[in-house]
Design a protein around this motif. Structure first.
Motif, mmCIF file in Angstrom:
data_model
loop_
_atom_site.group_PDB
_atom_site.id
_atom_site.type_symbol
_atom_site.label_atom_id
_atom_site.label_comp_id
_atom_site.label_asym_id
_atom_site.label_seq_id
_atom_site.Cartn_x
_atom_site.Cartn_y
_atom_site.Cartn_z
ATOM 1 N N ILE A 41 -50.069 71.137 29.946
ATOM 2 C CA ILE A 41 -50.477 69.902 30.739
ATOM 3 C C ILE A 41 -49.405 68.794 30.505
ATOM 4 O O ILE A 41 -49.139 68.066 31.292
ATOM 5 N N ASN A 42 -48.913 68.878 29.225
ATOM 6 C CA ASN A 42 -48.106 67.817 29.100
ATOM 7 C C ASN A 42 -46.943 68.541 27.885
ATOM 8 O O ASN A 42 -47.113 68.635 26.872
ATOM 9 N N VAL A 43 -45.750 68.722 28.402
ATOM 10 C CA VAL A 43 -44.814 69.179 27.693
ATOM 11 C C VAL A 43 -44.399 68.376 26.240
ATOM 12 O O VAL A 43 -44.074 68.881 25.428
ATOM 13 N N ASP A 44 -44.461 67.024 26.433
ATOM 14 C CA ASP A 44 -43.997 66.166 25.391
ATOM 15 C C ASP A 44 -45.139 66.740 23.871
ATOM 16 O O ASP A 44 -44.786 66.064 22.875
ATOM 17 N N HIS A 45 -46.212 67.117 24.388
ATOM 18 C CA HIS A 45 -47.169 67.534 23.297
ATOM 19 C C HIS A 45 -47.374 68.850 22.732
ATOM 20 O O HIS A 45 -48.364 69.094 22.104
ATOM 21 N N ILE A 46 -46.253 69.685 23.181
ATOM 22 C CA ILE A 46 -46.214 71.110 22.656
ATOM 23 C C ILE A 46 -46.265 71.060 21.061
ATOM 24 O O ILE A 46 -45.499 70.262 20.484
ATOM 25 N N GLY A 47 -47.300 71.899 20.524
ATOM 26 C CA GLY A 47 -47.370 71.694 19.042
ATOM 27 C C GLY A 47 -48.028 70.741 18.564
ATOM 28 O O GLY A 47 -47.743 70.367 17.117
ATOM 29 N N GLN A 48 -48.728 70.039 19.233
ATOM 30 C CA GLN A 48 -49.641 68.761 18.709
ATOM 31 C C GLN A 48 -50.568 68.974 17.672
ATOM 32 O O GLN A 48 -51.258 70.030 17.856
ATOM 33 N N LEU A 49 -50.631 68.333 16.715
ATOM 34 C CA LEU A 49 -51.951 68.391 15.701
ATOM 35 C C LEU A 49 -52.787 67.492 16.031
ATOM 36 O O LEU A 49 -52.848 66.291 16.002
ATOM 37 N N LEU A 163 -60.711 72.687 28.536
ATOM 38 C CA LEU A 163 -61.233 73.404 29.538
ATOM 39 C C LEU A 163 -62.848 72.475 29.876
ATOM 40 O O LEU A 163 -63.673 72.440 29.002
ATOM 41 N N GLN A 164 -62.619 71.797 30.857
ATOM 42 C CA GLN A 164 -63.629 70.974 31.228
ATOM 43 C C GLN A 164 -64.087 69.952 29.777
ATOM 44 O O GLN A 164 -65.309 69.626 29.723
ATOM 45 N N ALA A 182 -55.210 64.550 30.277
ATOM 46 C CA ALA A 182 -56.269 64.943 31.302
ATOM 47 C C ALA A 182 -56.996 66.495 30.900
ATOM 48 O O ALA A 182 -56.085 67.242 30.083
ATOM 49 N N ALA A 183 -58.166 66.655 31.273
ATOM 50 C CA ALA A 183 -58.636 67.998 30.845
ATOM 51 C C ALA A 183 -58.415 68.986 32.216
ATOM 52 O O ALA A 183 -57.671 68.464 33.233
ATOM 53 N N SER A 184 -58.540 69.983 31.868
ATOM 54 C CA SER A 184 -58.696 71.298 33.024
ATOM 55 C C SER A 184 -59.749 71.400 33.648
ATOM 56 O O SER A 184 -60.668 71.933 32.901
ATOM 57 N N ASN A 185 -60.059 71.132 34.720
ATOM 58 C CA ASN A 185 -61.384 70.748 35.326
ATOM 59 C C ASN A 185 -61.750 71.953 36.604
ATOM 60 O O ASN A 185 -62.825 72.047 37.041
#
Length: 627
Positions: A41-49, A163-164, A182-185
């Motif tokens: 959903i957001n490339v900037d947050h790949i690998g986010q803790l 997921l929701q 954002a969520a995946s709805n």
């Protein structure tokens, strides 16, 4: 500079979600030659803790070591970004000692993103998955929210809390996969359409505080270990400067503030319906359930070397913001603390994992794999282990090779997967050393001996990694041979040395290993008898000492494993008609039919399946000439 070509029209694997499961899976599949697309959903947050800035801990550190031993990435990334390393449970036996590291969030993000963007055969795309694509009864790709049909031979979902996802702060709630994201709805409806049942779970996180508003001098300093115990067998030293954490406590004033918000708590007013993590409860849950406790620990952890924020570990909460402020400012050292980001709870959809094969492939839709929190787990390490496991099995399935399936006596990640697909979970699953019945065989220090050869056979352990392993293996074998082969005799000089070590001189000639079994004697002290010890590294010596000291216990566990291996190797047909098995109770038929175990051993671990039921299965297998 080598230009990365465009992805093929039909990919081998699409990985949905770029958290710990997704990144580990995408790296493994692409390194094994699979054309892989990582969707996020957001490339900037790949690998986010997403939650606490830490990796490892009890049993979790074991899994990080196992991922590394197989050729995975989490241990390398953690060592590169670690700013405090500690070995936990040092006063207990080697089976339950574990490594934990505080992580610089920004450094970890940089390390992960550098590797996934550079990795050959791996393409990155920012988009949301709308639904699954199917062809001939198999997963065949995904449809994105932008309307694209992205085709693949297999799909791996690692959706985490997206997921929701629904975020709760007090009685206010709104859609989101993480705060600010954002969520995946729509994907949940697609999963139900292919036959997957979904449930609802809940997790939470703490407020983040402005570092400059915290009075650290009023707290207890918690330093790391020196030298730093690292995760990866390939790492040599910590890459970043090391910093301390700090310890403080809640108190009755803080608890009164917490109780004042119960009437606006989404947990206590029925707004949250998802089941929360038993072993990581919110602070309001702890205060309500344990009214006799007048304080709870709060570890104030750095978010990074240059981060302006700190993480008060121990007080996850979904209380209203004003209550969070009063709670925080009642704690010693946090009287002037400023909240940068509020704590919150998040509810999300998950798929009960008994709907999966032990490969983590869906029973309802071949070619669809699930890993991470979508399977009901909690924790970065559990997610990464599943991501690697699922990716290896997806690759082997696409190549028509036998599945990658470890036994419970081989790895914690095998315990994790077996527990999930056999017993299922109705609450966020967390790994503990107590879940492993053969935990003395599953030490952090021998993860490479257990798994690196398997990683090499599958193509994930490269030449440099294999050379390091081979050198260590040879040195360990030579050291053990010397400890068992060198004889010490009870002469005057020897007696004087042993008494100086605090040990008891033997009454007759014995191997050096016998002296090492004395609790007062450590392997480093044996240099007078074995001079080469002085030149050996600590990890090697520790593993040799463990194998010598616990040799009898290890042998007994190996005997138990050998006795149960017959059941583990006895395969059950996936389409076995359990209604036709004489003597099975209705409960046994229902549970066996729901799980569809692959072996008799797995069947025996299903809740409610008795030894008598296993005997009925064995008799039936003989009748149909499968035994």
């Amino acid at each position: 500079m080598i230009r990365k070509p465009s992805p093929p029209e039909i990919l081998d694997l699409i990985v949905v979600g770029a958290g710990h499961a997704g990144c580990e899976a995408a790296m493994a599949a692409s390194r094994l030659g699979m054309a892989t697309l990582l969707l996020t959903i957001n490339v900037d947050h790949i690998g986010q803790l997403s939650c606490n800035p830490a990796i490892g801990g009890l049993a979790k550190g074991h899994m990080v070591r196992e991922i590394d031993a197989l050729g995975g990435m989490m241990g390398l990334w953690a060592d590169e970004a670690g700013i405090q390393f500690r070995t936990l449970n040092t006063r207990k036996g080697p089976a339950v000692r574990a490594t934990r590291a505080q992580i610089d969030r920004a450094a970890y993000l940089r390390a992960v993103q550098r590797d996934v963007f550079r990795q050959p055969n791996l393409w990155i795309r920012q988009d949301t998955v709308h639904s699954l694509l199917m062809e001939n009864g198999r997963a065949a790709g995904v449809r994105s929210s932008l309307g694209e049909r992205l085709l693949s031979r297999a799909v791996l979902l690692t959706t985490g809390t997206f997921l929701q996802g629904r975020i709760h702060i007090g009685l206010d709630n709104f859609s989101g996969g993480r705060l600010g994201e954002a969520a995946s709805n729509t994907l949940s409806d697609s999963l139900r359409a292919v036959g997957l049942e979904l449930g609802r779970l809940k997790t939470g996180t703490t407020p983040r505080l402005l570092k400059d508003s915290v009075d650290f001098e009023r707290m207890e300093v918690q330093p790391g270990d020196d030298p730093a115990p690292l995760f990866s067998f390939r790492s040599k030293a910590a890459a970043l400067p090391q910093v301390p954490c700090h310890l403080t406590w809640t108190n009755e004033t803080a608890h009164a503030a917490i109780r004042s918000g119960f009437d606006r708590s989404p947990m206590f007013t029925g707004v949250i319906t998802g089941t929360g993590a038993r072993y990581c409860p919110s602070i309001e849950d702890k205060v309500a359930r344990f009214p006799e406790k007048d304080r709870h620990q709060v570890f104030v952890e750095p978010e990074g070397l240059n981060s302006p924020e700190v993480y008060p570990n121990g007080i996850p909460t979904s209380l209203p913001y004003d209550v969070q402020v009063r709670m925080i400012r009642s704690i010693v050292g946090l009287e002037q603390a400023q909240i940068v980001r509020p704590g919150y709870a998040i509810e999300y959809d998950y798929s009960p994992p008994t709907q999966l094969l032990p490969t983590l492939e869906s029973k309802a839709l071949p070619g669809l794999f699930l890993a991470g929190q979508i399977n009901g787990t909690s924790g970065y390490e559990e997610a990464a282990a599943q991501g690697l496991w699922a990716a290896l099995n997806a690759c082997r399935s696409l190549r028509n090779e036998p599945p990658f399936l470890l036994r419970r006596d081989q790895a914690y990640m095998a315990v994790l997967v077996d527990d999930l697909v056999t017993k299922g979970t109705q609450e966020p699953y967390r790994m503990f050393t107590s879940r492993a019945e053969h935990r003395l065989l599953l030490r952090e220090g021998n993860a490479d001996q257990r798994l690196t050869a398997l990683g090499r056979d599958m193509g994930l352990v490269d030449d440099a990694h294999w050379q390091l392993f081979s050198i260590k293996k040879d040195r360990l074998e030579s050291l053990l041979a010397a400890l068992r082969g060198v004889t010490i005799r009870p002469d005057a000089a020897t007696r004087e040395i042993i008494l100086g070590l605090g040990g008891t001189p033997p009454g007759k000639a014995v191997p050096l290993s016998a002296l090492l079994r004395q609790p007062e004697v450590r392997i480093r002290q044996l240099v007078p008898f074995l001079p080469q010890i002085a030149e050996m590294d600590e990890a090697l010596l520790e593993e040799a000492e463990t194998q010598v000291r616990y040799e009898g216990y290890i042998e007994r566990q190996e005997e138990l494993v050998a006795r149960s291996r017959d059941q583990e190797s006895l395969e059950l047909p996936i389409d076995l008609d359990y209604k036709a098995v004489a003597g099975l109770t209705r409960e046994a038929v229902e549970k066996l039919g729901a799980v569809r175990p692959l072996t008799l051993g797995q069947a025996g671990r299903i809740s409610g399946i008795t030894p008598a039921a296993l005997s009925c299965l064995q008799v039936h297998l003989k009748k149909i000439n499968l035994l």
